[in-house]
Scaffold this motif. Sequence first.
Motif, PDB file in Angstrom:
ATOM      1  N   TYR A  16      52.440 -58.005  54.563  1.00 25.22           N
ATOM      2  CA  TYR A  16      51.883 -58.491  55.829  1.00 25.22           C
ATOM      3  C   TYR A  16      50.410 -58.102  56.017  1.00 25.22           C
ATOM      4  O   TYR A  16      49.671 -58.771  56.722  1.00 25.22           O
ATOM      5  CB  TYR A  16      52.711 -57.965  57.005  1.00 25.22           C
ATOM      6  N   GLY A  17      50.013 -57.016  55.389  1.00 29.96           N
ATOM      7  CA  GLY A  17      48.618 -56.585  55.524  1.00 29.96           C
ATOM      8  C   GLY A  17      47.655 -57.593  54.907  1.00 29.96           C
ATOM      9  O   GLY A  17      46.534 -57.792  55.390  1.00 29.96           O
ATOM     10  N   GLU A  19      48.340 -60.955  54.530  1.00 27.22           N
ATOM     11  CA  GLU A  19      48.375 -62.154  55.376  1.00 27.22           C
ATOM     12  C   GLU A  19      47.585 -61.938  56.672  1.00 27.22           C
ATOM     13  O   GLU A  19      46.770 -62.782  57.056  1.00 27.22           O
ATOM     14  CB  GLU A  19      49.832 -62.517  55.705  1.00 27.22           C
ATOM     15  N   ALA A  20      47.832 -60.800  57.329  1.00 26.93           N
ATOM     16  CA  ALA A  20      47.159 -60.543  58.609  1.00 26.93           C
ATOM     17  C   ALA A  20      45.649 -60.501  58.409  1.00 26.93           C
ATOM     18  O   ALA A  20      44.889 -61.105  59.189  1.00 26.93           O
ATOM     19  CB  ALA A  20      47.660 -59.223  59.200  1.00 26.93           C
ATOM     20  N   ARG A  23      44.287 -64.025  57.765  1.00 25.97           N
ATOM     21  CA  ARG A  23      44.311 -64.870  58.966  1.00 25.97           C
ATOM     22  C   ARG A  23      43.218 -64.499  59.966  1.00 25.97           C
ATOM     23  O   ARG A  23      42.734 -65.341  60.703  1.00 25.97           O
ATOM     24  CB  ARG A  23      45.670 -64.762  59.665  1.00 25.97           C
ATOM     25  N   GLN A 271      41.626 -51.635  62.419  1.00 26.87           N
ATOM     26  CA  GLN A 271      42.574 -51.409  61.319  1.00 26.87           C
ATOM     27  C   GLN A 271      43.896 -52.131  61.526  1.00 26.87           C
ATOM     28  O   GLN A 271      44.455 -52.703  60.598  1.00 26.87           O
ATOM     29  CB  GLN A 271      42.863 -49.915  61.179  1.00 26.87           C
ATOM     30  N   GLU A 272      44.413 -52.082  62.768  1.00 31.90           N
ATOM     31  CA  GLU A 272      45.733 -52.684  63.031  1.00 31.90           C
ATOM     32  C   GLU A 272      45.695 -54.197  62.846  1.00 31.90           C
ATOM     33  O   GLU A 272      46.664 -54.790  62.375  1.00 31.90           O
ATOM     34  CB  GLU A 272      46.236 -52.380  64.451  1.00 31.90           C
ATOM     35  N   GLY A 275      46.259 -54.906  59.303  1.00 34.82           N
ATOM     36  CA  GLY A 275      47.480 -54.372  58.687  1.00 34.82           C
ATOM     37  C   GLY A 275      47.244 -53.158  57.807  1.00 34.82           C
ATOM     38  O   GLY A 275      48.041 -52.874  56.905  1.00 34.82           O
ATOM     39  N   ILE A 276      46.178 -52.415  58.058  1.00 33.62           N
ATOM     40  CA  ILE A 276      45.870 -51.274  57.185  1.00 33.62           C
ATOM     41  C   ILE A 276      46.839 -50.120  57.419  1.00 33.62           C
ATOM     42  O   ILE A 276      47.046 -49.287  56.536  1.00 33.62           O
ATOM     43  CB  ILE A 276      44.387 -50.844  57.361  1.00 33.62           C
ATOM     44  N   ASP A 277      47.501 -50.137  58.588  1.00 33.46           N
ATOM     45  CA  ASP A 277      48.516 -49.091  58.815  1.00 33.46           C
ATOM     46  C   ASP A 277      49.700 -49.239  57.849  1.00 33.46           C
ATOM     47  O   ASP A 277      50.500 -48.333  57.702  1.00 33.46           O
ATOM     48  CB  ASP A 277      48.988 -49.074  60.273  1.00 33.46           C
ATOM     49  N   LEU A 278      49.782 -50.405  57.172  1.00 29.33           N
ATOM     50  CA  LEU A 278      50.871 -50.611  56.213  1.00 29.33           C
ATOM     51  C   LEU A 278      50.534 -50.118  54.805  1.00 29.33           C
ATOM     52  O   LEU A 278      51.410 -50.001  53.958  1.00 29.33           O
ATOM     53  CB  LEU A 278      51.243 -52.096  56.141  1.00 29.33           C
ATOM     54  N   ASN A 279      49.250 -49.860  54.547  1.00 27.65           N
ATOM     55  CA  ASN A 279      48.893 -49.339  53.212  1.00 27.65           C
ATOM     56  C   ASN A 279      49.534 -47.968  53.063  1.00 27.65           C
ATOM     57  O   ASN A 279      49.399 -47.119  53.944  1.00 27.65           O
ATOM     58  CB  ASN A 279      47.365 -49.215  53.069  1.00 27.65           C
ATOM     59  N   VAL A 283      44.574 -43.722  52.270  1.00 30.92           N
ATOM     60  CA  VAL A 283      43.346 -44.450  52.588  1.00 30.92           C
ATOM     61  C   VAL A 283      42.514 -43.779  53.671  1.00 30.92           C
ATOM     62  O   VAL A 283      41.382 -44.197  53.942  1.00 30.92           O
ATOM     63  CB  VAL A 283      43.660 -45.907  53.029  1.00 30.92           C
ATOM     64  N   ASP A 284      43.058 -42.736  54.305  1.00 30.90           N
ATOM     65  CA  ASP A 284      42.401 -42.201  55.503  1.00 30.90           C
ATOM     66  C   ASP A 284      40.977 -41.688  55.288  1.00 30.90           C
ATOM     67  O   ASP A 284      40.108 -41.915  56.120  1.00 30.90           O
ATOM     68  CB  ASP A 284      43.292 -41.129  56.147  1.00 30.90           C
ATOM     69  N   LEU A 287      38.710 -44.597  55.150  1.00 31.94           N
ATOM     70  CA  LEU A 287      38.584 -45.191  56.480  1.00 31.94           C
ATOM     71  C   LEU A 287      37.646 -44.360  57.349  1.00 31.94           C
ATOM     72  O   LEU A 287      36.818 -44.903  58.093  1.00 31.94           O
ATOM     73  CB  LEU A 287      39.958 -45.300  57.151  1.00 31.94           C
TER      74      LEU A 287
ATOM     75  N   ARG B 121      57.298 -50.347  56.545  1.00 30.56           N
ATOM     76  CA  ARG B 121      56.926 -49.105  57.219  1.00 30.56           C
ATOM     77  C   ARG B 121      55.420 -48.926  57.245  1.00 30.56           C
ATOM     78  O   ARG B 121      54.734 -49.223  56.274  1.00 30.56           O
ATOM     79  CB  ARG B 121      57.510 -47.924  56.450  1.00 30.56           C
ATOM     80  N   THR B 122      54.922 -48.401  58.344  1.00 27.24           N
ATOM     81  CA  THR B 122      53.516 -47.999  58.366  1.00 27.24           C
ATOM     82  C   THR B 122      53.431 -46.589  57.776  1.00 27.24           C
ATOM     83  O   THR B 122      54.454 -45.954  57.546  1.00 27.24           O
ATOM     84  CB  THR B 122      52.963 -47.947  59.809  1.00 27.24           C
ATOM     85  N   ARG B 123      52.202 -46.109  57.576  1.00 26.52           N
ATOM     86  CA  ARG B 123      52.045 -44.745  57.045  1.00 26.52           C
ATOM     87  C   ARG B 123      52.629 -43.711  57.987  1.00 26.52           C
ATOM     88  O   ARG B 123      53.069 -42.663  57.582  1.00 26.52           O
ATOM     89  CB  ARG B 123      50.565 -44.427  56.787  1.00 26.52           C
ATOM     90  N   LYS B 128      57.696 -52.319  61.036  1.00 26.45           N
ATOM     91  CA  LYS B 128      56.993 -53.540  61.422  1.00 26.45           C
ATOM     92  C   LYS B 128      57.662 -54.748  60.773  1.00 26.45           C
ATOM     93  O   LYS B 128      58.135 -54.669  59.645  1.00 26.45           O
ATOM     94  CB  LYS B 128      55.528 -53.489  60.943  1.00 26.45           C
ATOM     95  N   ARG B 130      57.324 -59.417  60.831  1.00 31.49           N
ATOM     96  CA  ARG B 130      56.322 -60.454  61.035  1.00 31.49           C
ATOM     97  C   ARG B 130      55.947 -60.563  62.511  1.00 31.49           C
ATOM     98  O   ARG B 130      54.786 -60.684  62.866  1.00 31.49           O
ATOM     99  CB  ARG B 130      56.827 -61.821  60.521  1.00 31.49           C
ATOM    100  N   MET B 133      53.851 -57.849  63.859  1.00 31.26           N
ATOM    101  CA  MET B 133      52.514 -57.958  63.253  1.00 31.26           C
ATOM    102  C   MET B 133      51.734 -59.113  63.873  1.00 31.26           C
ATOM    103  O   MET B 133      50.573 -59.337  63.526  1.00 31.26           O
ATOM    104  CB  MET B 133      52.621 -58.230  61.747  1.00 31.26           C
ATOM    105  N   LEU B 135      52.511 -62.255  63.357  1.00 29.98           N
ATOM    106  CA  LEU B 135      52.477 -63.359  62.385  1.00 29.98           C
ATOM    107  C   LEU B 135      53.500 -64.427  62.775  1.00 29.98           C
ATOM    108  O   LEU B 135      54.558 -64.103  63.315  1.00 29.98           O
ATOM    109  CB  LEU B 135      52.782 -62.826  60.982  1.00 29.98           C
TER     110      LEU B 135
END
Lengths: 293, 160
Positions: A16-17, A19-20, A23, A271-272, A275-279, A283-284, A287, B121-123, B128, B130, B133, B135
């Motif tokens: 999703y990160g 795609e988001a 978009r 970041q949100e 979708g960077i919270d999904l990495n 990464v902090d 960032l 999952r987020t960090r 989460k 779609r 998010m 989407l």
Amino acid sequence: MKYALYLGCTVQTEQYGYEASVRVTMPRLGVELVDMAGASCCGFPPFSSVNELAWLYSSARNMAIAEGMGLPLFALCNGCHLSFAETKHMLEQNPEMKAKVNGKLAKEGLRYEGNVRLVHIFELLHDITGKDKITTALSNPLKGLRFAAQPGCHAIRPSRVGRPDDAENPKKLDDLITWLGAESADYPEKIDCCGSSLAVAAGKATLDIAGEKLKAVKRRGFDGLVTTCPFCFKVYDNKQRAIQVTVGDRELEVPVFYYTQLLGLAMGLKQEELGIDLNQSPVDAVLAKIGGA
Amino acid sequence: MTQKKSPKAVFQANAEACDQCGKCPSSCPVTIHVEGFNPRQIIAKVALGREADLMKSQVIWTCTSCLKCKERCPEEISPYDVIQALRRIAIYLELPHPEGYDASVKAVVETGVVQQPQLVRTRSKERKDRKSMGLPPAEKPRDMAAYTETLREILGEETV
Ligand code: SF4
Ligand code: SF4
């Protein structure tokens, strides 16, 4: 300019990160994305390893939808883009197979002509949008960071069906990184595979192969790895912990980003939104260096 | 029972043109990491007409589709494509193969995608999907019955 957005299975069901961030960044570059109603799996894999007609049908089906929309087909995933390019190439050379595929498509009232224009994200950002448009859209250039580019196998090979960058010396993702204000540099492992296709049959081998690249990226002093391939990201980022265990190095930490996430940060986006919270990779620190929103 | 086509009848590899130059194994990431996997040897076996041995072994399932062999082979043989063809015939002949393929095929045939949208999952361990998010819903064939039927028909035909 308008494009039919083809997400592909991996992006739309878990990455999703990517795609988001696509978009939210593309429209700021004047790229309008239109979702493809009725899209399905491109077939590569599983059908490429199972049944050739099922594979060609699956790819032609989505190309037929894009043709019906009258828009160029922008496939986010390297694998899907290659599947479309290979299918287009094969059906051009084999009218009999094309007729067979169209016979199957007719059941859903679809028809594949073969005039669809395929667009890869390297072409869309590097060749079509270009440096000027990208740099003027930035409010928070990424200074003092050096990233390794990971174009991904399927973006560059096989050259004989036409790929968006050079098979042995791809440069576009490096250019794109430098346009954000960051640095990029050639490294010998750049065109090496992430090993993700092996996950079905030999999971450990995937982690060994991916570990080689992470070690190289770290050893060469890069601040992180940047890709536009959901399969590469899935391995290098999502499976980084498992890679550490497999190669026996808990300190093998490499921040991994989708290019469009970095593009968004450089545009000043949050970041949100990207979708960077999904990495899952660490990464902090990067960032914090980038700062901004 | 219908007589299945013999692998030879559907197999076209230019394997005889291989001069065993070794460019493929020296490019192959799997050759480095998995003992016993070597695209040059696979081509040599095909040239000797020993496809059946290959299809029965697990070796053909160990290629990671990096396409370096296809790109670099001076004879345009493409060990990659040969391996894909061997896989298709092996599955057609119902020889042992990794389970993952059957699961993926079933999912695509029945739902249009390899897997349903996942909760990720987020960090900070937040869940989460779609929707959360922001989407839009995932796409799928509008006439799922027609799509499924078409794929079933294709997979039931005597082709690989
Ligand atoms: S495509 Fe497969 S056989 Fe060819 S080099 Fe890559 S992993 Fe090896
Ligand atoms: S690269 Fe081509 S010619 Fe050389 S060993 Fe491999 S298949 Fe044979």
